[in-house]
Structures are given as structure tokens and as C-alpha cells.
Write a protein that holds these residues in place. Structure first.
Motif, PDB file in Angstrom:
ATOM      1  N   ARG A  68       0.790  -1.365  -0.051  1.00  0.00           N
ATOM      2  CA  ARG A  68       0.079   0.005  -0.003  1.00  0.00           C
ATOM      3  C   ARG A  68       0.899   1.299  -0.081  1.00  0.00           C
ATOM      4  O   ARG A  68       0.297   2.551  -0.052  1.00  0.00           O
ATOM      5  CB  ARG A  68      -0.810   0.025   1.029  1.00  0.00           C
ATOM      6  CG  ARG A  68      -1.955  -1.104   1.143  1.00  0.00           C
ATOM      7  CD  ARG A  68      -2.760  -0.968   2.491  1.00  0.00           C
ATOM      8  NE  ARG A  68      -3.876  -1.908   2.437  1.00  0.00           N
ATOM      9  CZ  ARG A  68      -4.988  -1.850   3.236  1.00  0.00           C
ATOM     10  NH1 ARG A  68      -5.114  -0.990   4.353  1.00  0.00           N
ATOM     11  NH2 ARG A  68      -5.902  -2.818   3.131  1.00  0.00           N
ATOM     12  N   LYS A  69       1.949   1.166   0.397  1.00  0.00           N
ATOM     13  CA  LYS A  69       3.029   2.328   0.429  1.00  0.00           C
ATOM     14  C   LYS A  69       2.484   3.290   1.534  1.00  0.00           C
ATOM     15  O   LYS A  69       2.207   4.252   1.360  1.00  0.00           O
ATOM     16  CB  LYS A  69       3.129   2.894  -0.844  1.00  0.00           C
ATOM     17  CG  LYS A  69       4.182   2.231  -1.843  1.00  0.00           C
ATOM     18  CD  LYS A  69       4.686   3.093  -2.876  1.00  0.00           C
ATOM     19  CE  LYS A  69       5.786   3.978  -2.237  1.00  0.00           C
ATOM     20  NZ  LYS A  69       6.543   4.941  -3.138  1.00  0.00           N
ATOM     21  N   PHE A  87      10.126   4.215   0.221  1.00  0.00           N
ATOM     22  CA  PHE A  87      11.018   3.126   0.731  1.00  0.00           C
ATOM     23  C   PHE A  87      12.436   3.053  -0.102  1.00  0.00           C
ATOM     24  O   PHE A  87      12.803   4.256  -0.853  1.00  0.00           O
ATOM     25  CB  PHE A  87      10.491   1.738   0.367  1.00  0.00           C
ATOM     26  CG  PHE A  87       9.165   1.553   1.207  1.00  0.00           C
ATOM     27  CD1 PHE A  87       8.952   1.616   2.434  1.00  0.00           C
ATOM     28  CD2 PHE A  87       7.897   1.300   0.181  1.00  0.00           C
ATOM     29  CE1 PHE A  87       7.704   1.190   3.001  1.00  0.00           C
ATOM     30  CE2 PHE A  87       6.803   0.938   0.831  1.00  0.00           C
ATOM     31  CZ  PHE A  87       6.604   0.923   2.262  1.00  0.00           C
ATOM     32  N   GLY A  88      13.263   2.262   0.089  1.00  0.00           N
ATOM     33  CA  GLY A  88      14.387   2.051  -0.667  1.00  0.00           C
ATOM     34  C   GLY A  88      14.250   1.901  -2.170  1.00  0.00           C
ATOM     35  O   GLY A  88      13.142   1.393  -2.590  1.00  0.00           O
ATOM     36  N   HIS A 166       9.314  12.591  -3.932  1.00  0.00           N
ATOM     37  CA  HIS A 166       8.266  11.891  -3.034  1.00  0.00           C
ATOM     38  C   HIS A 166       6.738  11.814  -3.389  1.00  0.00           C
ATOM     39  O   HIS A 166       6.469  12.949  -4.010  1.00  0.00           O
ATOM     40  CB  HIS A 166       8.461  12.561  -1.691  1.00  0.00           C
ATOM     41  CG  HIS A 166       7.903  12.015  -0.554  1.00  0.00           C
ATOM     42  ND1 HIS A 166       8.669  11.005   0.172  1.00  0.00           N
ATOM     43  CD2 HIS A 166       6.646  12.261   0.010  1.00  0.00           C
ATOM     44  CE1 HIS A 166       7.809  10.456   1.246  1.00  0.00           C
ATOM     45  NE2 HIS A 166       6.713  11.169   1.108  1.00  0.00           N
ATOM     46  N   PRO A 167       6.179  10.712  -3.097  1.00  0.00           N
ATOM     47  CA  PRO A 167       6.642   9.429  -2.385  1.00  0.00           C
ATOM     48  C   PRO A 167       7.121   8.364  -3.459  1.00  0.00           C
ATOM     49  O   PRO A 167       7.119   6.959  -2.862  1.00  0.00           O
ATOM     50  CB  PRO A 167       5.022   9.031  -1.733  1.00  0.00           C
ATOM     51  CG  PRO A 167       4.253   9.511  -2.836  1.00  0.00           C
ATOM     52  CD  PRO A 167       4.747  10.750  -3.549  1.00  0.00           C
ATOM     53  N   ALA A 168       7.733   8.590  -4.420  1.00  0.00           N
ATOM     54  CA  ALA A 168       8.407   7.740  -5.298  1.00  0.00           C
ATOM     55  C   ALA A 168       9.386   7.321  -4.253  1.00  0.00           C
ATOM     56  O   ALA A 168      10.070   7.943  -3.321  1.00  0.00           O
ATOM     57  CB  ALA A 168       8.924   7.918  -6.424  1.00  0.00           C
ATOM     58  N   GLY A 173      16.973   2.539   1.917  1.00  0.00           N
ATOM     59  CA  GLY A 173      16.394   1.679   2.712  1.00  0.00           C
ATOM     60  C   GLY A 173      15.474   2.142   3.766  1.00  0.00           C
ATOM     61  O   GLY A 173      14.897   1.278   4.503  1.00  0.00           O
ATOM     62  N   CYS A 174      15.477   3.240   4.313  1.00  0.00           N
ATOM     63  CA  CYS A 174      14.585   3.865   5.258  1.00  0.00           C
ATOM     64  C   CYS A 174      13.171   4.101   4.746  1.00  0.00           C
ATOM     65  O   CYS A 174      12.800   3.607   3.441  1.00  0.00           O
ATOM     66  CB  CYS A 174      15.152   5.209   5.499  1.00  0.00           C
ATOM     67  SG  CYS A 174      16.861   5.234   6.387  1.00  0.00           S
ATOM     68  N   VAL A 175      12.255   4.285   5.546  1.00  0.00           N
ATOM     69  CA  VAL A 175      10.879   4.607   5.350  1.00  0.00           C
ATOM     70  C   VAL A 175      10.912   6.325   5.832  1.00  0.00           C
ATOM     71  O   VAL A 175      11.120   6.734   6.717  1.00  0.00           O
ATOM     72  CB  VAL A 175       9.988   3.993   6.327  1.00  0.00           C
ATOM     73  CG1 VAL A 175       8.375   4.241   6.199  1.00  0.00           C
ATOM     74  CG2 VAL A 175      10.238   2.578   6.307  1.00  0.00           C
TER      75      VAL A 175
END
Length: 227
Positions: A68-69, A87-88, A166-168, A173-175
């Protein structure tokens, strides 16, 4: 007849929320096994952070869905906030090694908070755990680290590209969330809060195929360890 039906519907709704509440409070329960269980929780996301703080609301867990991101802040039977996330750059699969640009999957916790991060504010996630370290060591590699929930870069040059993307998926590796969103998350979430990150189960074509013109951003994650 109508009154009886309304009563039955009300009882059914209460029963559903009660079941959801018991799952949220159970540390062994996994929303990732059925992410739709999140949808059965009550939604208080329209209420102010200050009101939630005045009520002494405790965030019991953070649930992050790669499919769902989205990131959810859950307290009891209630979803207090949900946010779109990045995400990463290589989001499919669990993080295993330093530099793989993957976001971890599984159950971790917030082991510390950083009020002066290079990404405004951040919540550090307890990756790598013992299992992660042992696996990477067996492969003769480093598991990496410094996985966080954070906002946008404070560096103006980096921030320019991130605001466009963002939000691409743009992290290593972070959120990632926006600055306004990390302010809310930071103020509501305490250390040792459970973090559940759900694996990606739907096909992901990658950000390059979705938007080939999108600028690539390489951003260093602060800290002693690397992603």
C-alpha cells in the motif's frame, strides 16, 4: 423490526472493533498476515495531534505496508494516523546486506529517536537484529544499518530532488515521510514501540518504468553504520 436490526448491526460493529482491538494489543499478532485488518479499526485521523496528546493516547505499534506504501499509527482499536511513504530504491524483498537499497521486512522496534537528524527528525528502527546479523555474516557480508523513519533532508540541494520525487522510492532503505508528517510521528511515538513492516506481495515494476524521467537521488544516511 427496524430497531432490532439496528441493534444487531451496532453489536456486530462493536464485536468487529473489539476483535481488532485485541489483535492490536497482542504483541504476537501480525497485521502483515492480513493487512485488511487495519481497515477494520476505528479511524481518528481527522483529530489533532494535540488532542491525542492531551488524552494521553499511546501508540502501540507502527504498521508499514509495502504493497500500500502506507504507514499506520495504531493505538488499541484505533488508527490515529496514516501516511504515504517512500522506501528504498529496491523495495522488493527483505533487506539483507549493506548497500542493497532494500527496506527491512518483519518485526522490529523503535530503539531510539533523533531530534536533530540530517532528515529533520527520525525514529531509528532496530535493524539489524540477531537473525539479520547472522545471515549476513554467513554470506561474508555486512548487514548494513541506520534504518529509520524520517523526513526530508535538511540539505537544500538534496531536499530539492526529494520534494520532486516523493513518495516515489528515493531512500537507501529507510521509510520516509514529509517533514510535517515526521513532526507528528515523532511527537506521538515513544521508544520501544513495535514496528511491523509488511513484505511486498504485489508485482512492482520499479520507479524507473513508472516514470523514466524521474531524477535519481543518492542520499547519505547519517550515522556510524550504513544502509
Amino acid at each position: 423490526m427496524k430497531k432490532t436490526l439496528l441493534v444487531l448491526l451496532a453489536l456486530s460493529s462493536l464485536s468487529t472493533h473489539a476483535q481488532a482491538a485485541s489483535k492490536a494489543a497482542d504483541k504476537n499478532y501480525r497485521f502483515c498476515n492480513d493487512i485488511t485488518q487495519v481497515d477494520k479499526l476505528l479511524d481518528r485521523s481527522n483529530q489533532t495531534v494535540q488532542r491525542l496528546k492531551d488524552e494521553g493516547v499511546k501508540i502501540e505499534r507502527i504498521v508499514v505496508s509495502k504493497d500500500r506504501k502506507e504507514l499506520y499509527l495504531i493505538s488499541g482499536e484505533v488508527v490515529l494516523r496514516y501516511y504515504p511513504v517512500a522506501f528504498g530504491g529496491n523495495p522488493v524483498g527483505h533487506k539483507q546486506f549493506e548497500g542493497d537499497n532494500k527496506t527491512p521486512e518483519g518485526v522490529y522496534f523503535v530503539d531510539y529517536k533523533n531530534p536533530q537528524s540530517q532528515y529533520l527528525k527520525s525514529l531509528h528502527i532496530s535493524y539489524p537484529n540477531k537473525k539479520d546479523l547472522e545471515f549476513a555474516k554467513a554470506q561474508g557480508k555486512s548487514a548494513g544499518g541506520d534504518i529509520m523513519i524520517h523526513g526530508f533532508p535538511t540539505d537544500k540541494r538534496k531536499r530539492y530532488w526529494v520534494e520532486m520525487a516523493h513518495p516515489a522510492n528515493w531512500t537507501q532503505g529507510c521509510v520516509a515521510v514529509t517533514d510535517q508528517e515526521i513532526e507528528e510521528i515523532y511527537s506521538l511515538v515513544k521508544e520501544n514501540t513495535l514496528v511491523e513492516i509488511c513484505k511486498m506481495t504485489v508485482e512492482d515494476k520499479g520507479d524507473d518504468e513508472k516514470n523514466p524521467e524521474e531524477p535519481k537521488t543518492v542520499i547519505s544516511i547519517p550515522g556510524k553504520r550504513t544502509n
